[in-house]
Scaffold this motif. Structure first.
Motif, mmCIF file in Angstrom:
data_model
loop_
_atom_site.group_PDB
_atom_site.id
_atom_site.type_symbol
_atom_site.label_atom_id
_atom_site.label_comp_id
_atom_site.label_asym_id
_atom_site.label_seq_id
_atom_site.Cartn_x
_atom_site.Cartn_y
_atom_site.Cartn_z
ATOM 1 N N THR A 27 0.848 -1.196 0.000
ATOM 2 C CA THR A 27 0.000 0.000 0.000
ATOM 3 C C THR A 27 0.881 1.242 0.000
ATOM 4 O O THR A 27 2.044 1.208 0.424
ATOM 5 C CB THR A 27 -0.919 0.031 1.231
ATOM 6 O OG1 THR A 27 -0.118 -0.019 2.421
ATOM 7 C CG2 THR A 27 -1.882 -1.146 1.218
ATOM 8 N N CYS A 28 0.304 2.361 -0.485
ATOM 9 C CA CYS A 28 1.031 3.631 -0.503
ATOM 10 C C CYS A 28 1.178 4.171 0.917
ATOM 11 O O CYS A 28 0.277 4.034 1.744
ATOM 12 C CB CYS A 28 0.290 4.654 -1.356
ATOM 13 S SG CYS A 28 0.233 4.256 -3.111
ATOM 14 N N LYS A 29 2.308 4.798 1.194
ATOM 15 C CA LYS A 29 2.477 5.485 2.468
ATOM 16 C C LYS A 29 1.637 6.757 2.465
ATOM 17 O O LYS A 29 1.244 7.263 1.412
ATOM 18 C CB LYS A 29 3.943 5.806 2.695
ATOM 19 C CG LYS A 29 4.792 4.570 2.980
ATOM 20 C CD LYS A 29 6.225 4.941 3.290
ATOM 21 C CE LYS A 29 7.033 3.694 3.652
ATOM 22 N NZ LYS A 29 8.461 4.014 3.921
ATOM 23 N N ALA A 30 1.412 7.302 3.633
ATOM 24 C CA ALA A 30 0.516 8.451 3.768
ATOM 25 C C ALA A 30 0.999 9.652 2.966
ATOM 26 O O ALA A 30 0.204 10.436 2.454
ATOM 27 C CB ALA A 30 0.380 8.827 5.236
ATOM 28 N N ASP A 31 2.317 9.814 2.810
ATOM 29 C CA ASP A 31 2.833 10.987 2.108
ATOM 30 C C ASP A 31 2.957 10.760 0.611
ATOM 31 O O ASP A 31 3.449 11.613 -0.110
ATOM 32 C CB ASP A 31 4.192 11.409 2.680
ATOM 33 C CG ASP A 31 5.204 10.273 2.609
ATOM 34 O OD1 ASP A 31 4.792 9.134 2.323
ATOM 35 O OD2 ASP A 31 6.397 10.538 2.846
ATOM 36 N N ASP A 32 2.487 9.586 0.114
ATOM 37 C CA ASP A 32 2.525 9.314 -1.326
ATOM 38 C C ASP A 32 1.092 9.321 -1.847
ATOM 39 O O ASP A 32 0.131 9.218 -1.088
ATOM 40 C CB ASP A 32 3.191 7.962 -1.593
ATOM 41 C CG ASP A 32 3.558 7.783 -3.057
ATOM 42 O OD1 ASP A 32 4.468 8.491 -3.508
ATOM 43 O OD2 ASP A 32 2.902 6.980 -3.735
ATOM 44 N N THR A 33 0.946 9.404 -3.156
ATOM 45 C CA THR A 33 -0.383 9.413 -3.746
ATOM 46 C C THR A 33 -1.099 8.114 -3.429
ATOM 47 O O THR A 33 -0.502 7.055 -3.409
ATOM 48 C CB THR A 33 -0.313 9.616 -5.270
ATOM 49 O OG1 THR A 33 -1.630 9.550 -5.804
ATOM 50 C CG2 THR A 33 0.532 8.538 -5.931
ATOM 51 N N THR A 34 -2.406 8.216 -3.222
ATOM 52 C CA THR A 34 -3.214 7.020 -2.975
ATOM 53 C C THR A 34 -4.000 6.620 -4.209
ATOM 54 O O THR A 34 -4.832 5.721 -4.156
ATOM 55 C CB THR A 34 -4.191 7.270 -1.810
ATOM 56 O OG1 THR A 34 -4.993 8.428 -2.123
ATOM 57 C CG2 THR A 34 -3.443 7.509 -0.525
ATOM 58 N N SER A 35 -3.752 7.276 -5.321
ATOM 59 C CA SER A 35 -4.446 6.936 -6.554
ATOM 60 C C SER A 35 -3.887 5.666 -7.144
ATOM 61 O O SER A 35 -2.778 5.254 -6.821
ATOM 62 C CB SER A 35 -4.306 8.068 -7.579
ATOM 63 O OG SER A 35 -2.977 8.168 -8.003
ATOM 64 N N SER A 36 -4.652 5.040 -8.007
ATOM 65 C CA SER A 36 -4.196 3.824 -8.670
ATOM 66 C C SER A 36 -2.971 4.103 -9.525
ATOM 67 O O SER A 36 -2.130 3.223 -9.718
ATOM 68 C CB SER A 36 -5.310 3.244 -9.548
ATOM 69 O OG SER A 36 -5.725 4.188 -10.535
ATOM 70 N N ALA A 37 -2.840 5.334 -10.026
ATOM 71 C CA ALA A 37 -1.676 5.668 -10.850
ATOM 72 C C ALA A 37 -0.394 5.564 -10.042
ATOM 73 O O ALA A 37 0.670 5.237 -10.575
ATOM 74 C CB ALA A 37 -1.821 7.076 -11.407
ATOM 75 N N GLY A 38 -0.491 5.800 -8.735
ATOM 76 C CA GLY A 38 0.704 5.729 -7.903
ATOM 77 C C GLY A 38 1.202 4.319 -7.712
ATOM 78 O O GLY A 38 2.324 4.109 -7.258
ATOM 79 N N MET A 39 0.389 3.312 -8.035
ATOM 80 C CA MET A 39 0.776 1.916 -7.855
ATOM 81 C C MET A 39 1.362 1.324 -9.111
ATOM 82 O O MET A 39 1.806 0.179 -9.122
ATOM 83 C CB MET A 39 -0.441 1.100 -7.429
ATOM 84 C CG MET A 39 -1.080 1.554 -6.127
ATOM 85 S SD MET A 39 0.045 1.428 -4.718
ATOM 86 C CE MET A 39 0.056 -0.349 -4.495
ATOM 87 N N LYS A 40 1.359 2.050 -10.217
ATOM 88 C CA LYS A 40 1.826 1.491 -11.487
ATOM 89 C C LYS A 40 3.337 1.562 -11.596
ATOM 90 O O LYS A 40 3.969 2.384 -10.966
ATOM 91 C CB LYS A 40 1.159 2.219 -12.660
ATOM 92 C CG LYS A 40 -0.348 1.973 -12.725
ATOM 93 C CD LYS A 40 -0.960 2.692 -13.899
ATOM 94 C CE LYS A 40 -2.467 2.449 -13.959
ATOM 95 N NZ LYS A 40 -3.099 3.168 -15.078
#
Length: 317
Positions: free
Chosen positions: A304-317
């Motif tokens: 999972t994304c950390k709190a200071d990173d984007t939580t959008s699906s684009a951030g997981m690509k």
């Protein structure tokens, strides 16, 4: 539109090998000398994978890679029309009898491989079977973005009896085959670069800290497959040797990730034997361990994304 595309490629496939390799030489000049297709990526990958090699040797490998890449294209197209007899003069399958010995005992098989030599030719593995010609021989693949070319490559792989299954559907197919009491050999191309949310393991590979897929291993364990590494060689132009080397026939008894670890060690040995035939144009080290640790966390096996990173699906690509 697809019928037109298929007709063009089928017509090309009817040309003799010597003519196709002549076309490949011309394509090499365009791809390497004129266009410079992904040359920056290739050079970066080669230099970082082989820091011990000098510039002259790296350029030799680079040119050999582009020659092979063009050959890969024409050899793959040729599958649309080549006869079984002719094809078996171009690829030799070794240790296929060991695969059949597991079929005799009722155990299914998995083949784990990388993007080395011409992996498309493995769709013809069933031609080497004697007692089990009815066994399902398939390849798990990631569908191409272009729908027409995705359809074309599926037809190419089906042309020699192979079954092409999208990676998200493989479990459904295997359950169906098991219910039908059918033996199978499915190939898992396991050296792609996973998306951030699929990274669960990092391994040393070709002088890099490399994120790797582990999903294939989990399926092999679940199905209790006898697992083989596909070791491919290209002793001369137009001739391949495919050797099936047993990794384990008791996958559930090995520690977690052990099959994946063994695979990457074997694949690196194969690549170092002759680096020209690996897919260097793929930017497989674009994701670093440092960026992963900075942007993501692992919670109960989930990335999972950390709190200071984007939580959008684009951030997981």
């Amino acid at each position: 539109m697809y019928k037109i595309l298929y007709s063009i490629f089928y017509a090309i496939s009817l040309l003799p090998y010597r003519v196709l390799y002549g076309f490949s030489d011309f394509l090499y000049l365009i791809l390497y000398k004129v266009v410079g297709y992904r040359k920056k990526v290739v050079r970066k990958n080669l230099a970082s994978s082989f820091p011990e090699k000098d510039e002259k040797e790296l350029r030799r490998i680079e040119k050999g890679f582009y020659h092979w890449l063009c050959d890969y294209f024409v050899e793959t197209v040729k599958l649309l029309s080549v006869s079984d007899e002719t094809l078996l003069r171009h690829i030799e399958f070794r240790n296929a009898e060991e695969l059949e010995s597991y079929f005799d005992k009722g155990q299914t098989c998995a083949a784990i491989l990388g993007h080395y030599c011409n992996w498309e030719l493995l769709s013809a593995t069933g031609l080497s079977f004697g007692r089990h010609r009815e066994a399902v021989c398939g390849l798990i693949y990631h569908p191409l973005r272009n729908a027409m070319f995705d359809h074309l490559f599926r037809d190419i792989r089906h042309s020699k009896g192979g079954v092409c299954v999208p990676k998200n559907e493989i479990l459904r197919y295997l359950v169906k085959y098991r219910r039908e009491k059918r033996m199978w050999l499915f190939g898992y191309i396991s050296d792609q670069s996973p998306k951030w949310n699929n990274i669960h393991l990092w391994l040393p590979f070709l002088n890099h800290d490399t994120p790797v897929f582990t999903g294939g291993e989990r399926i092999m364990r679940k199905m209790n497959d006898a697992v083989f590494y596909v070791d491919m060689e290209r002793p001369s132009r137009g001739r391949y040797i495919c050797t099936f080397r047993l990794v384990t026939d008791k996958p559930a008894e090995l520690p977690d990730n052990e099959i994946t670890i063994r695979f990457f060690k074997m694949l690196e040995q194969t690549i170092r034997r002759d680096p020209r035939f690996y897919l260097w144009s793929h930017d497989r080290w674009k994701r670093t361990h440092e960026e992963f640790d900075r942007r993501f966390k692992v919670d109960s096996g989930h990335v999972t994304c950390k709190a200071d990173d984007t939580t959008s699906s684009a951030g997981m690509k």
